[in-house]
Design an enzyme around this catalytic site. Structure first.
Site, PDB file in Angstrom:
ATOM      1  CE1 TYR A  14      23.036  -3.430 -19.841  1.00  0.00           C
ATOM      2  CE2 TYR A  14      20.997  -4.696 -19.976  1.00  0.00           C
ATOM      3  CZ  TYR A  14      21.714  -3.622 -19.472  1.00  0.00           C
ATOM      4  OH  TYR A  14      21.124  -2.744 -18.607  1.00  0.00           O
ATOM      5  CB  SER A 256      21.217  -0.025 -11.899  1.00  0.00           C
ATOM      6  OG  SER A 256      19.854   0.314 -12.021  1.00  0.00           O
ATOM      7  CE  LYS A 257      24.704  -5.458 -16.715  1.00  0.00           C
ATOM      8  NZ  LYS A 257      25.179  -6.846 -16.823  1.00  0.00           N
ATOM      9  NE  ARG A 258      16.686  -3.146  -9.399  1.00  0.00           N
ATOM     10  CZ  ARG A 258      16.038  -2.142  -8.810  1.00  0.00           C
ATOM     11  NH1 ARG A 258      14.759  -1.934  -9.084  1.00  0.00           N
ATOM     12  NH2 ARG A 258      16.654  -1.350  -7.967  1.00  0.00           N
TER      13      ARG A 258
END
Length: 481
Positions: A14, A256-258
């Protein structure tokens, strides 16, 4: 010459908040100076690149209102705008570098590379998992000075000149940045399958697209040095560079995405944040204009520059985002807010709701009382229902025998009205209070409880106009019964 700037995401997930801010800063600079904003898709990671990720990036930029002048769907004469459609161009230029002595084919095997790493780690006393590059590891290929071409697969490496001293660039944000020449080894520019690595593809594309300014995150600073060497090798003029600060989460780690849901741009859309509120908020994560916090889109365009982009990271502040959103809920044209709150309202079970005078009135009524579109939709939902459940405590306090008498008189006055507007409805409370010798609140609260089920709502006139004549009488009569 008018500036040309770009945003070059990889379609592997995304749209990240950091990427959105990078796109925004490039877009603002281009718009301020009458330049061009290019969207380029760096899709060389074929294992992770997906059409869904590409669409998510396009959707995120579109929702934020960051439009591109050239890119997917908009050919400006500098395409193609997808790297995987330019493989022949990269191959041609890599061969040019080989021919001019700036690059060479490296036939070293993975086993040879592994052996070199192992020997370096042993010499330095490093453990498994240690970062060899940070420790100074540089692969010295035996093919650097060979000119033969043989069967088998080969990487193409850039031949870093063996020079004394330092080289660098004047960053538009950070000032002069330099490093010694001997910090860099012969980096790979093309994989054996003919796909360019980041530094090579980036330089070729920026040159081919006539990019004049490159604004990107500070994590790319180290990439700028090998890119500058590529510009020198080709004899091309490099763009101006501006490395903008990272965005950190509240736990003081890089957003972060995570780890951080707030890293997803479209998550904020789902949470009921206005697109301009998010634009305003992320613009201030790293850029300032005096002590100002709130900017219209036109003000951001007129005032943005790289001179006032900060050197240290911005820190995510959810409270500040909410406050910014609340401000723009109150200060955005009600029709625009109505268009954006409608999907949330319909999702709550009001399929008949539409962008009309009623919804605009509701937006005006609840803008002061809402922090998000989700909250606004929840407050609006009862005005699209038939009937209401009355809170027991509110009924016990206000729908007493005396309260019902005043409610009945108010109902009689309301029935005489030929016009059902806030202006016509508001005086009813005072009319009944004066005629009954009661306080205004003693009349208003029974009406409010009967109409909304609780003791808190906008003014009585607005509340009843939102409900409409028929629904108002249905609820008042139910309470009186």
């Amino acid at each position: 010459m008018k500036p040309r700037l770009r945003f070059a995401p990889s379609p592997t997930g995304y749209l990240h908040i950091g990427g959105a801010r990078t796109a925004l800063f490039n877009w603002l600079y281009a718009r301020r100076h009458g330049g061009t904003f290019v969207l380029r898709i760096e899709d060389t990671d074929q294992e992770r690149s997906t059409p869904e990720s590409l669409q998510a990036i396009l959707d995120g930029l579109t929702w934020l209102g960051i439009d591109w002048d050239e890119g997917p769907g908009k050919d400006g004469g500098h395409g193609p705008y997808f790297q995987m459609k330019k493989l022949a161009r990269y191959s041609e230029l890599a061969e040019q570098l080989i021919a001019t002595g700036w690059a060479y084919r490296d036939y070293s095997t993975e086993a040879e590379l592994a052996a070199a790493r192992k020997a370096f780690a042993a010499e330095k006393g490093l453990k498994d998992g240690d970062d060899l590059r940070s420790a100074g590891f540089k692969f010295s290929s035996p093919w650097r000075d060979k000119h033969e071409q043989r069967e088998g697969t080969a990487l193409i490496r850039f031949k870093m000149p063996r020079r004394e001293g330092r080289f660098g660039f004047d960053d538009q944000v950070l000032g002069r940045i330099e490093k010694p020449y001997d910090d860099f080894d012969d980096f790979v520019i093309m994989r054996s399958d003919g796909v360019p690595l980041y530094n090579f593809g980036c330089v070729v594309d920026d040159h081919d697209m006539a990019i004049t300014h490159v604004a990107r995150g500070q994590e790319h600073i180290n990439s700028t040095f090998p890119q500058l060497m590529l510009y020198e090798a080709f004899g091309w003029q490099p763009p101006l560079f501006a490395h903008i600060p990272l965005i950190f989460a509240q736990d003081n780690s890089k957003l972060s995405k995570r780890k951080h849901p707030e890293a997803d741009v479209m998550k904020h859309k789902a949470n009921g944040i206005l697109p301009h509120a998010l634009i305003n908020f992320i613009a201030r994560l790293g850029w300032s204009h005096g002590n100002d916090e709130l900017f219209t889109r036109d003000e951001l365009i007129a005032k943005f520059d790289f001179e006032h982009v900060g050197k240290s990271q911005g820190v995510w502040n959810p409270g500040k985002l909410t406050a910014t959103n609340q401000h723009w809920l109150k200060n955005t044209e009600p029709l625009k807010v109505a268009m954006q709150v409608l999907p949330f309202l319909q999702a709550l079970g009001a399929p008949e709701a539409s962008v009309d005078a009623k919804l605009e009135l509701g937006v005006k009524a609840f803008a002061e009382r809402s922090t998000t579109l989700v909250e606004m939709a929840e407050k609006l939902r009862p005005y699209y229902a038939h009937g209401v459940t009355i809170d027991g405590a509110a009924a016990a306090k206000h729908l007493t025998p005396e309260g019902k008498v005043l409610l009945g008189k108010a109902r009689e006055e309301l029935a005489k009205l030929s016009e059902w507007t806030t202006a016509a409805l508001d005086p009813i409370v005072k009319t009944v209070a004066d005629a009954s010798g009661a306080k205004v609140g003693a009349v208003a609260q029974p009406i409010r409880v009967a109409a909304t089920g609780g003791t808190v709502s906008p003014g009585i006139g607005v509340t009843l106009e939102l409900l409409g004549r028929e629904e108002t009488f249905h609820r008042l009569d139910a309470a009186l019964r």
